[in-house]
Design a protein around this motif. Structure first.
Motif, PDB file in Angstrom:
ATOM      1  N   PHE A  20      11.310  -5.620  -0.926  1.00  0.00           N
ATOM      2  CA  PHE A  20      10.575  -4.965  -0.351  1.00  0.00           C
ATOM      3  C   PHE A  20      10.085  -3.495  -1.217  1.00  0.00           C
ATOM      4  O   PHE A  20       9.347  -3.079  -1.595  1.00  0.00           O
ATOM      5  N   GLU A  21      10.429  -3.401  -2.369  1.00  0.00           N
ATOM      6  CA  GLU A  21      10.581  -2.682  -3.236  1.00  0.00           C
ATOM      7  C   GLU A  21       9.194  -3.004  -4.805  1.00  0.00           C
ATOM      8  O   GLU A  21       8.507  -2.426  -4.259  1.00  0.00           O
ATOM      9  N   LYS A  24       6.160  -2.559  -2.154  1.00  0.00           N
ATOM     10  CA  LYS A  24       5.960  -1.499  -2.454  1.00  0.00           C
ATOM     11  C   LYS A  24       4.147  -1.285  -3.442  1.00  0.00           C
ATOM     12  O   LYS A  24       3.939  -0.874  -3.280  1.00  0.00           O
ATOM     13  N   LYS A  25       5.799  -1.326  -4.896  1.00  0.00           N
ATOM     14  CA  LYS A  25       4.751  -0.968  -5.795  1.00  0.00           C
ATOM     15  C   LYS A  25       3.840  -2.046  -5.933  1.00  0.00           C
ATOM     16  O   LYS A  25       3.032  -1.065  -6.823  1.00  0.00           O
ATOM     17  N   ALA A  27       2.227  -2.689  -3.372  1.00  0.00           N
ATOM     18  CA  ALA A  27       1.036  -2.110  -2.973  1.00  0.00           C
ATOM     19  C   ALA A  27      -0.402  -1.291  -3.612  1.00  0.00           C
ATOM     20  O   ALA A  27      -0.953  -0.541  -3.753  1.00  0.00           O
ATOM     21  N   ALA A  28       0.881  -0.300  -4.733  1.00  0.00           N
ATOM     22  CA  ALA A  28       1.240   1.212  -5.199  1.00  0.00           C
ATOM     23  C   ALA A  28      -0.554   0.397  -6.359  1.00  0.00           C
ATOM     24  O   ALA A  28      -1.221   1.381  -6.732  1.00  0.00           O
ATOM     25  N   ALA A  78       1.564  -7.401  -0.229  1.00  0.00           N
ATOM     26  CA  ALA A  78       1.060  -6.400  -0.512  1.00  0.00           C
ATOM     27  C   ALA A  78      -0.013  -5.908  -0.180  1.00  0.00           C
ATOM     28  O   ALA A  78      -0.628  -4.589   0.400  1.00  0.00           O
ATOM     29  N   CYS A  81       0.452  -4.635   3.352  1.00  0.00           N
ATOM     30  CA  CYS A  81       0.723  -3.390   3.660  1.00  0.00           C
ATOM     31  C   CYS A  81      -0.676  -3.005   3.024  1.00  0.00           C
ATOM     32  O   CYS A  81      -0.317  -1.481   3.916  1.00  0.00           O
ATOM     33  N   ASN A  82      -1.511  -3.085   2.229  1.00  0.00           N
ATOM     34  CA  ASN A  82      -3.038  -1.939   2.296  1.00  0.00           C
ATOM     35  C   ASN A  82      -3.310  -2.834   3.203  1.00  0.00           C
ATOM     36  O   ASN A  82      -3.952  -1.119   3.895  1.00  0.00           O
ATOM     37  N   ALA A  85      -1.831  -0.389   5.816  1.00  0.00           N
ATOM     38  CA  ALA A  85      -2.519   1.410   5.808  1.00  0.00           C
ATOM     39  C   ALA A  85      -3.670   1.424   5.837  1.00  0.00           C
ATOM     40  O   ALA A  85      -3.888   2.548   6.300  1.00  0.00           O
ATOM     41  N   THR A  91      -4.706   5.240   3.078  1.00  0.00           N
ATOM     42  CA  THR A  91      -4.779   4.688   2.140  1.00  0.00           C
ATOM     43  C   THR A  91      -6.832   4.971   2.080  1.00  0.00           C
ATOM     44  O   THR A  91      -7.127   4.897   2.690  1.00  0.00           O
TER      45      THR A  91
END
Length: 106
Positions: A20-21, A24-25, A27-28, A78, A81-82, A85, A91
């Motif tokens: 999960f971390e 998130k990383k 995706a950023a 990811a 996820c984007n 978002a 986003t």
């Protein structure tokens, strides 16, 4: 969003131990790497194509490197996820992963 140099460097180091971390990383990282100032975003079909292409890389995993395979699976999550978002309006609409900003027509 502009990131400081140390932050960009940190985003460029793949994480594979904490799923999960890592998502998130990643995706950023994707938002930072693929954002453009010239485009209104991807369609649902574009996102689907992107997820399929990324999943195919994970499936076939040239070279058989397990760490790379794990990271490729994370890139799929990811990207999803984007997509989520983007649909939620969380986003920048300028994000268009996979498009070269030099080739985007305004």
């Amino acid at each position: 969003m502009k990131l400081c140099v140390p932050c960009k460097k940190e985003l460029g180091i793949p994480e594979i131990e904490d799923f999960f971390e890592a998502v998130k990383k990643e995706a950023a990282y994707q938002r930072e790497r693929w954002g453009t100032e010239h485009d209104g975003g991807k369609s649902g079909g574009d996102w689907l194509w992107l997820l399929g292409a990324l999943a195919s890389k994970a499936l076939h995993n040239p070279g058989g490197n397990k760490q790379k395979k794990l990271h490729r699976i994370i890139t799929v999550a990811a990207a999803a996820c984007n997509w989520w978002a983007a649909v939620k309006g969380r986003t920048p609409s300028k994000m268009r992963p996979g498009m070269d900003p030099e080739k985007v027509k305004v």
